[in-house]
Design an enzyme around this catalytic site. Structure first.
Site, PDB file in Angstrom:
ATOM      1  N   ASP A  14       1.981  -0.343  12.047  1.00  0.00           N
ATOM      2  CA  ASP A  14       0.797  -0.965  11.448  1.00  0.00           C
ATOM      3  C   ASP A  14       0.619  -2.422  11.879  1.00  0.00           C
ATOM      4  O   ASP A  14      -0.456  -3.005  11.680  1.00  0.00           O
ATOM      5  CB  ASP A  14       0.872  -0.881   9.918  1.00  0.00           C
ATOM      6  CG  ASP A  14       0.734   0.564   9.436  1.00  0.00           C
ATOM      7  OD1 ASP A  14       0.179   1.393  10.177  1.00  0.00           O
ATOM      8  OD2 ASP A  14       1.195   0.860   8.317  1.00  0.00           O
ATOM      9  N   ARG A  46       2.779   5.971  -3.327  1.00  0.00           N
ATOM     10  CA  ARG A  46       3.856   6.855  -3.784  1.00  0.00           C
ATOM     11  C   ARG A  46       4.040   6.748  -5.295  1.00  0.00           C
ATOM     12  O   ARG A  46       4.232   7.757  -5.978  1.00  0.00           O
ATOM     13  CB  ARG A  46       5.142   6.520  -3.027  1.00  0.00           C
ATOM     14  CG  ARG A  46       5.072   7.022  -1.558  1.00  0.00           C
ATOM     15  CD  ARG A  46       6.026   6.265  -0.686  1.00  0.00           C
ATOM     16  NE  ARG A  46       6.124   6.821   0.670  1.00  0.00           N
ATOM     17  CZ  ARG A  46       5.284   6.538   1.671  1.00  0.00           C
ATOM     18  NH1 ARG A  46       4.238   5.726   1.475  1.00  0.00           N
ATOM     19  NH2 ARG A  46       5.475   7.067   2.868  1.00  0.00           N
ATOM     20  N   ARG A 106      -8.665  12.934  11.694  1.00  0.00           N
ATOM     21  CA  ARG A 106      -7.232  12.695  11.907  1.00  0.00           C
ATOM     22  C   ARG A 106      -6.411  13.987  11.819  1.00  0.00           C
ATOM     23  O   ARG A 106      -6.774  14.914  11.092  1.00  0.00           O
ATOM     24  CB  ARG A 106      -6.740  11.642  10.908  1.00  0.00           C
ATOM     25  CG  ARG A 106      -7.473  10.330  11.146  1.00  0.00           C
ATOM     26  CD  ARG A 106      -7.010   9.234  10.252  1.00  0.00           C
ATOM     27  NE  ARG A 106      -5.625   8.907  10.485  1.00  0.00           N
ATOM     28  CZ  ARG A 106      -4.932   8.070   9.706  1.00  0.00           C
ATOM     29  NH1 ARG A 106      -5.502   7.528   8.651  1.00  0.00           N
ATOM     30  NH2 ARG A 106      -3.689   7.788   9.986  1.00  0.00           N
ATOM     31  N   ARG A 143      -7.414  -2.692   9.871  1.00  0.00           N
ATOM     32  CA  ARG A 143      -6.416  -3.498  10.597  1.00  0.00           C
ATOM     33  C   ARG A 143      -7.010  -4.129  11.868  1.00  0.00           C
ATOM     34  O   ARG A 143      -6.549  -5.177  12.315  1.00  0.00           O
ATOM     35  CB  ARG A 143      -5.166  -2.677  10.900  1.00  0.00           C
ATOM     36  CG  ARG A 143      -4.466  -2.225   9.618  1.00  0.00           C
ATOM     37  CD  ARG A 143      -2.999  -1.950   9.759  1.00  0.00           C
ATOM     38  NE  ARG A 143      -2.532  -1.163   8.627  1.00  0.00           N
ATOM     39  CZ  ARG A 143      -2.190  -1.657   7.427  1.00  0.00           C
ATOM     40  NH1 ARG A 143      -2.238  -2.946   7.200  1.00  0.00           N
ATOM     41  NH2 ARG A 143      -1.805  -0.855   6.461  1.00  0.00           N
ATOM     42  N   SER A 196       7.022  10.045  11.453  1.00  0.00           N
ATOM     43  CA  SER A 196       5.929   9.843  10.504  1.00  0.00           C
ATOM     44  C   SER A 196       6.469   9.857   9.079  1.00  0.00           C
ATOM     45  O   SER A 196       6.986  10.874   8.604  1.00  0.00           O
ATOM     46  CB  SER A 196       4.868  10.940  10.649  1.00  0.00           C
ATOM     47  OG  SER A 196       4.011  10.909   9.520  1.00  0.00           O
ATOM     48  N   LYS A 207       0.822  -1.206   0.000  1.00  0.00           N
ATOM     49  CA  LYS A 207       0.000   0.000   0.000  1.00  0.00           C
ATOM     50  C   LYS A 207       0.862   1.266   0.000  1.00  0.00           C
ATOM     51  O   LYS A 207       0.615   2.190  -0.770  1.00  0.00           O
ATOM     52  CB  LYS A 207      -0.919  -0.043   1.233  1.00  0.00           C
ATOM     53  CG  LYS A 207      -1.837   1.134   1.395  1.00  0.00           C
ATOM     54  CD  LYS A 207      -2.978   0.798   2.336  1.00  0.00           C
ATOM     55  CE  LYS A 207      -2.740   1.144   3.784  1.00  0.00           C
ATOM     56  NZ  LYS A 207      -2.687   2.579   4.074  1.00  0.00           N
ATOM     57  N   SER A 208       1.874   1.299   0.850  1.00  0.00           N
ATOM     58  CA  SER A 208       2.708   2.515   0.942  1.00  0.00           C
ATOM     59  C   SER A 208       3.423   2.795  -0.380  1.00  0.00           C
ATOM     60  O   SER A 208       3.502   3.941  -0.825  1.00  0.00           O
ATOM     61  CB  SER A 208       3.762   2.351   2.044  1.00  0.00           C
ATOM     62  OG  SER A 208       3.150   2.318   3.300  1.00  0.00           O
TER      63      SER A 208
HETATM   64  C1  S3P Z   1       2.446   5.180   6.107  1.00  0.00           C
HETATM   65  C2  S3P Z   1       3.004   5.642   7.275  1.00  0.00           C
HETATM   66  C3  S3P Z   1       2.415   5.352   8.592  1.00  0.00           C
HETATM   67  C4  S3P Z   1       1.482   4.140   8.522  1.00  0.00           C
HETATM   68  C5  S3P Z   1       0.521   4.220   7.381  1.00  0.00           C
HETATM   69  C6  S3P Z   1       1.266   4.306   6.067  1.00  0.00           C
HETATM   70  C7  S3P Z   1       3.097   5.572   4.855  1.00  0.00           C
HETATM   71  O1  S3P Z   1       1.677   6.471   9.022  1.00  0.00           O
HETATM   72  O2  S3P Z   1       0.781   3.990   9.734  1.00  0.00           O
HETATM   73  O3  S3P Z   1      -0.309   3.076   7.358  1.00  0.00           O
HETATM   74  O4  S3P Z   1       2.796   4.972   3.798  1.00  0.00           O
HETATM   75  O5  S3P Z   1       3.938   6.468   4.882  1.00  0.00           O
HETATM   76  P1  S3P Z   1       2.375   7.737   9.743  1.00  0.00           P
HETATM   77  O6  S3P Z   1       3.286   8.388   8.775  1.00  0.00           O
HETATM   78  O7  S3P Z   1       1.238   8.633  10.136  1.00  0.00           O
HETATM   79  O8  S3P Z   1       3.096   7.151  10.925  1.00  0.00           O
END
Ligand code: S3P
Length: 432
Positions: free
Chosen positions: A318, A31, A125, A391, A168, A26-27
């Site tokens: 996560d 991007r 959030r 989750r 973060s 997902k991350s």
């Molecule tokens: C993520 C960073 C994390 C994570 C989220 C995905 C990312 O959040 O909890 O599921 O893809 O950069 P934070 O940057 O708020 O810690």
């Protein structure tokens, strides 16, 4: 999130066996979608995340002028060649904090006005964490009481040297995405190294990024070029299966082409420390991301126990819900600290994990920044309130496998936020 609320009944399991190839991380998908949307040329992404969150990122870049097509199961993004077009409608980020925060970084230097909205959970959030550094760069951003809706009035940006107050990766990436379009060289420093997919993706799309142990720098004025990539399998989705397999002596689960970026693979170290046998082979580098085959077998004597705190909590953020959810089945329990960020995720994950563990008959102590889950407990089936958080729904589906009696997961549709195939794949590898 799909509009129709659904429930899933999870019956106890005897064993976990099989092999899985998981949808893209997902991350990384976010991007690649966002940078592909801005780049020049057509980016081709195989194994793109199937989750609703990444579909939100694609829909946003499409609304900004990129063209999206599906071809032979790949996603093709013809980018806006450096210039987004301000849409008339708000950009809908759905449930996705990643989309909202990282896209804000990309939009601040673009011409025009942009409004970003999200669902009820996303609208609660915290967004000040991106407004602060981006404003220091010269961005003009309005929040609504610290939250979405976000309005961005595009403006020229100047580089900054910024230290993230809370670890973060989303904030780091938002600042780097803005830095790509700023005058000068932007530096982001972090006390704990968070996931580095943003840096790696920028490099993959042709930008030069400099890294030291605790900082990342990017010079402004660089142009991005389209890429062809296969997104590695999502290790945070694999986490549910890795933890499930670790619970059943005799289990054997293999993952093909799993993302093993060292900033994401800490769960493998934790499971090893708990006594599970983890094998990793066929490591390959794909656009800077490590990919490999992973095999997990449970220890015959059961998992031991551990404390997760400090930098580990940030790196495992996560995976903490599922680690807490299997805590009662370990010998000595799972203790989590320094994880206050869990309270501002898609739900208050500390409160929901504690409430759902109690519903299953577990003893658990809740702290402001974590949980104590004693080991050696027997849980019974219960009704689980996922709180609409993917989750939580998946973590308690795993806990349900070792409980006595059946468990009903309410809000099970939320799994589709990151992992629509979750319940089908769980059925496939579960022996009853
Ligand atoms: C993520 C960073 C994390 C994570 C989220 C995905 C990312 O959040 O909890 O599921 O893809 O950069 P934070 O940057 O708020 O810690």
């Amino acid at each position: 999130m799909p509009a129709v609320a659904t429930e899933r009944l999870i019956q106890p399991a005897r064993n976990i066996q099989g092999s899985l190839r998981l949808p893209g991380d997902k991350s990384i998908s976010h991007r690649y979608a966002l940078l592909g949307g801005l780049a020049k040329g057509t980016t081709r992404l195989a194994n793109f995340s199937t989750g609703a969150d990444c579909a939100s990122s694609l829909a946003c870049v499409a609304a900004l002028g990129a063209q999206i097509a599906r071809k032979d199961e790949a996603v093709e993004i013809t980018g806006a060649a450096g210039r987004f077009t301000a849409p008339d409608q708000p950009l809908d980020c759905g449930n996705s904090g990643s989309t909202m925060r990282m896209l804000s970084g990309l939009l601040t230097a673009q011409s025009g006005d942009f409004t970003l909205v999200g669902d009820a959970s996303l609208s609660r959030r915290p967004m000040e964490r991106i407004r602060k550094p981006l404003t220091q760069m010269g961005a003009r951003i309005e929040l609504t009481d610290g939250h979405a809706p976000i309005t961005i009035h595009g403006a020229p940006l100047t580089a900054i040297d910024y230290t993230t107050p809370t670890p973060s990766a989303q904030v780091k990436t938002a600042v780097l995405f803005a830095g790509l379009q700023a005058q000068g060289t932007t530096k982001v420093r972090e006390a704990v190294r968070t996931r580095d997919h943003g840096e790696l993706a920028l490099r993959a799309f042709g930008a030069s990024v400099t890294r030291s142990l605790d900082s990342v720098s990017i010079a402004g004025g660089q142009h991005l070029h389209a890429i062809e990539a296969t997104v590695p399998g999502d290790i945070s989705s694999a986490a549910f299966f890795l933890c499930a397999a670790a619970l059943f002596p005799g289990s054997n689960l293999i993952f093909d082409a799993l993302g093993l970026n060292p900033t994401r693979a800490t769960l493998l170290d934790v499971l090893t420390a708990l006594g599970a046998h983890i094998g990793v082979l066929n490591l390959e580098d794909k656009h800077g991301e490590l990919v490999g085959v992973v095999q997990v077998n449970a220890p015959p004597q059961g998992l031991t126990g551990t404390t997760i705190s400090g930098a580990l909590s940030a790196q495992l953020i996560d995976e903490l819900p599922v680690l807490a959810a299997i805590g009662p089945y370990t010998q000595h329990g799972i203790r989590i600290r320094d994880a206050k960020e869990l309270r501002v995720k898609e739900s208050d994950r500390i409160a929901l994990v504690a409430a759902n563990l109690r519903a299953m008959g577990a003893e658990v102590e809740e702290f402001d920044d974590g949980l104590d889950v004693p080991g050696g407990q027997t849980l019974h089936g219960a009704e689980i309130d996922s709180g609409g958080d993917h989750r939580i729904a998946m973590a308690f589906s795993v806990a349900a496998l070792r409980a006595t009696g059946d468990t009903l997961i309410r809000g099970a549709e939320s799994a589709a936020i990151s992992f629509p195939e979750f319940f089908d794949l769980l059925d496939r590898v579960t022996e009853r």
